[in-house]
Design a protein around this motif. Sequence first.
Motif, PDB file in Angstrom:
ATOM      1  N   ILE A  47      -9.627  -8.591 -14.274  1.00 22.61           N
ATOM      2  CA  ILE A  47     -10.285  -8.905 -13.067  1.00 22.61           C
ATOM      3  C   ILE A  47     -11.549  -8.202 -13.078  1.00 22.61           C
ATOM      4  O   ILE A  47     -12.652  -9.033 -12.810  1.00 22.61           O
ATOM      5  N   LEU A  48     -11.473  -6.981 -13.099  1.00 22.36           N
ATOM      6  CA  LEU A  48     -12.666  -6.307 -13.046  1.00 22.36           C
ATOM      7  C   LEU A  48     -13.759  -6.371 -14.205  1.00 22.36           C
ATOM      8  O   LEU A  48     -14.685  -6.743 -13.868  1.00 22.36           O
ATOM      9  N   LEU A  49     -13.208  -6.732 -15.287  1.00 24.88           N
ATOM     10  CA  LEU A  49     -14.217  -7.006 -16.294  1.00 24.88           C
ATOM     11  C   LEU A  49     -14.397  -8.167 -16.362  1.00 24.88           C
ATOM     12  O   LEU A  49     -15.845  -8.550 -16.862  1.00 24.88           O
ATOM     13  N   ASP A  50     -13.924  -9.087 -15.948  1.00 26.09           N
ATOM     14  CA  ASP A  50     -14.338 -10.552 -15.788  1.00 26.09           C
ATOM     15  C   ASP A  50     -15.359 -10.994 -14.533  1.00 26.09           C
ATOM     16  O   ASP A  50     -16.243 -11.644 -14.854  1.00 26.09           O
ATOM     17  N   THR A  84     -16.822  -2.340  -5.655  1.00 29.48           N
ATOM     18  CA  THR A  84     -15.906  -1.895  -4.276  1.00 29.48           C
ATOM     19  C   THR A  84     -15.421  -3.034  -3.761  1.00 29.48           C
ATOM     20  O   THR A  84     -14.585  -3.435  -3.043  1.00 29.48           O
ATOM     21  N   LYS A  85     -16.556  -4.193  -3.733  1.00 27.39           N
ATOM     22  CA  LYS A  85     -16.193  -5.596  -3.018  1.00 27.39           C
ATOM     23  C   LYS A  85     -15.199  -6.190  -3.876  1.00 27.39           C
ATOM     24  O   LYS A  85     -14.117  -6.844  -3.054  1.00 27.39           O
ATOM     25  N   ILE A  86     -15.034  -6.118  -5.097  1.00 29.33           N
ATOM     26  CA  ILE A  86     -13.890  -6.720  -5.825  1.00 29.33           C
ATOM     27  C   ILE A  86     -12.636  -6.215  -5.539  1.00 29.33           C
ATOM     28  O   ILE A  86     -11.562  -6.655  -5.185  1.00 29.33           O
ATOM     29  N   LEU A  87     -12.557  -4.862  -5.552  1.00 27.31           N
ATOM     30  CA  LEU A  87     -11.342  -4.193  -5.218  1.00 27.31           C
ATOM     31  C   LEU A  87     -10.818  -4.511  -3.641  1.00 27.31           C
ATOM     32  O   LEU A  87      -9.749  -4.841  -3.594  1.00 27.31           O
ATOM     33  N   ASP A  89     -11.461  -7.202  -2.123  1.00 26.55           N
ATOM     34  CA  ASP A  89     -11.093  -8.819  -1.772  1.00 26.55           C
ATOM     35  C   ASP A  89      -9.605  -8.661  -2.977  1.00 26.55           C
ATOM     36  O   ASP A  89      -8.914  -9.515  -2.233  1.00 26.55           O
ATOM     37  N   THR A  90      -9.464  -8.159  -3.865  1.00 29.85           N
ATOM     38  CA  THR A  90      -8.364  -8.300  -4.652  1.00 29.85           C
ATOM     39  C   THR A  90      -7.070  -7.767  -4.083  1.00 29.85           C
ATOM     40  O   THR A  90      -5.997  -8.226  -4.227  1.00 29.85           O
ATOM     41  N   PHE A 112       2.618   9.323   2.191  1.00 29.39           N
ATOM     42  CA  PHE A 112       1.602   9.573   1.325  1.00 29.39           C
ATOM     43  C   PHE A 112       1.350   8.069   0.663  1.00 29.39           C
ATOM     44  O   PHE A 112       2.623   7.696  -0.070  1.00 29.39           O
ATOM     45  N   THR A 113       0.252   7.605   0.186  1.00 31.32           N
ATOM     46  CA  THR A 113       0.276   6.435  -0.643  1.00 31.32           C
ATOM     47  C   THR A 113      -1.279   6.457  -1.420  1.00 31.32           C
ATOM     48  O   THR A 113      -2.129   6.854  -1.118  1.00 31.32           O
ATOM     49  N   VAL A 114      -0.838   5.949  -2.701  1.00 28.09           N
ATOM     50  CA  VAL A 114      -2.309   6.005  -3.430  1.00 28.09           C
ATOM     51  C   VAL A 114      -2.494   4.253  -3.432  1.00 28.09           C
ATOM     52  O   VAL A 114      -3.616   3.964  -3.913  1.00 28.09           O
ATOM     53  N   ASN A 115      -2.083   3.653  -2.979  1.00 22.75           N
ATOM     54  CA  ASN A 115      -2.506   2.219  -2.481  1.00 22.75           C
ATOM     55  C   ASN A 115      -3.476   1.869  -1.630  1.00 22.75           C
ATOM     56  O   ASN A 115      -3.460   2.466  -0.383  1.00 22.75           O
ATOM     57  N   ILE A 116      -4.520   1.014  -1.769  1.00 29.22           N
ATOM     58  CA  ILE A 116      -5.375   0.872  -0.972  1.00 29.22           C
ATOM     59  C   ILE A 116      -5.229  -0.473  -0.022  1.00 29.22           C
ATOM     60  O   ILE A 116      -5.798  -0.801   0.967  1.00 29.22           O
TER      61      ILE A 116
END
Length: 380
Positions: A47-50, A84-87, A89-90, A112-116
């Motif tokens: 997704i990021l690369l596209d 930042t916007k892609i992350l 929205d995703t 604790f979480t590493v999930n945004i």
Amino acid sequence: MDKELEKKVLEILGNDNPYVYLGAGFSFGAKNADGKQIVLGNELKTILLDEIKLIDEDTYIEELNNPLPSVCGALKDLDQEKYTKILTDTFSGYIPEAYHKYLADYKWNSIFTVNIDDLVEKVYQEKRYPLDVFVDSKNEQKVISSHQKLIKLHGDINTPDLGYIFSDSEYDKLLTVREKDYRIHKLILALNENAIFILGSEFNEPEIRFFDELLKNECTKFETIFINPRPSSRLRRMIDRHKNYSLIEETTENFLNFLHSNKMNIDGNYHNFKQLIKRMKFFTIEQIKKYGNQIDVIQVGSRNMYNYELLKAVGKTNKKVLLKRGLSATYEEWLYAKEYIEKEGNCEVILCERGIRSFDKETRNDIFKKVKGLLLHKIG
């Protein structure tokens, strides 16, 4: 799950106040309103690369074969705002599955979480349990509460301006400023303060380096239990190096289902606990500390309506409270008792009218029907 590990897990949950660390695997299975599953790993990389079309075809193919942290670092350097916007929205708009909600069956020391994403926030919001969320590395919040604490190590879609942590360089930066970063400081304390469950983490290269570095000079003496269905050889080696590390080869869904199915069995003295649940009545603060996080409703009997220390302790839990009216209490005194609970952060109070004494010995107490109207007028 191995029987010995099952026993260890239940003992930790029953006797300790453990932490939990959530990796990307915790969010796996969540869907948005269109039924689309949350993206992880290679799909996020694609997704990021596209979306960031600032590289030629050869570079695209090369980056496609690189690990996600490396790709994130390269694309962020190319266009940080779009990255930042892609992350954001995703990872927005996902809904917790039933098993995600079992996380709230227990009052963890901290989560604790590493999930945004905001799945954990939605779980607690749906259950109407209070949750304090910490995202800023320079946390200035001084309020001390008994609410469940969620510490987001890699950022939050609701505060994208604070940035996200996905790349190798960002992991390395975390290590260099760890004493100044509130979130990492809390994680170091957790690793050296009590047992911790590492749930749903793939433990890719930077994350393993990160944990190894955190524990290099301070090897934890507490149990650290990794729940991972397909652990890498690198993760296995890391677990083998530490005598207090254990591995449970289960998915997040299976593990949370296991915890939920054992919710009522979590205390070692099960028969006394079962008897207490039958009554749902709490007389002492010690009972609240021991059992308060393992049941659905706490009953405060009429004789304890004036026990203000008990009311405060009940107010610090995230459970519904059934508050019975005192033996000779006015309705205003009843509402004052309710306020004692609510001031501590728990607004889940059920008012129970026990009735008033009458001359009829057969019926014990008669219901004073006017109270309903008075209460509706007073609190709506």
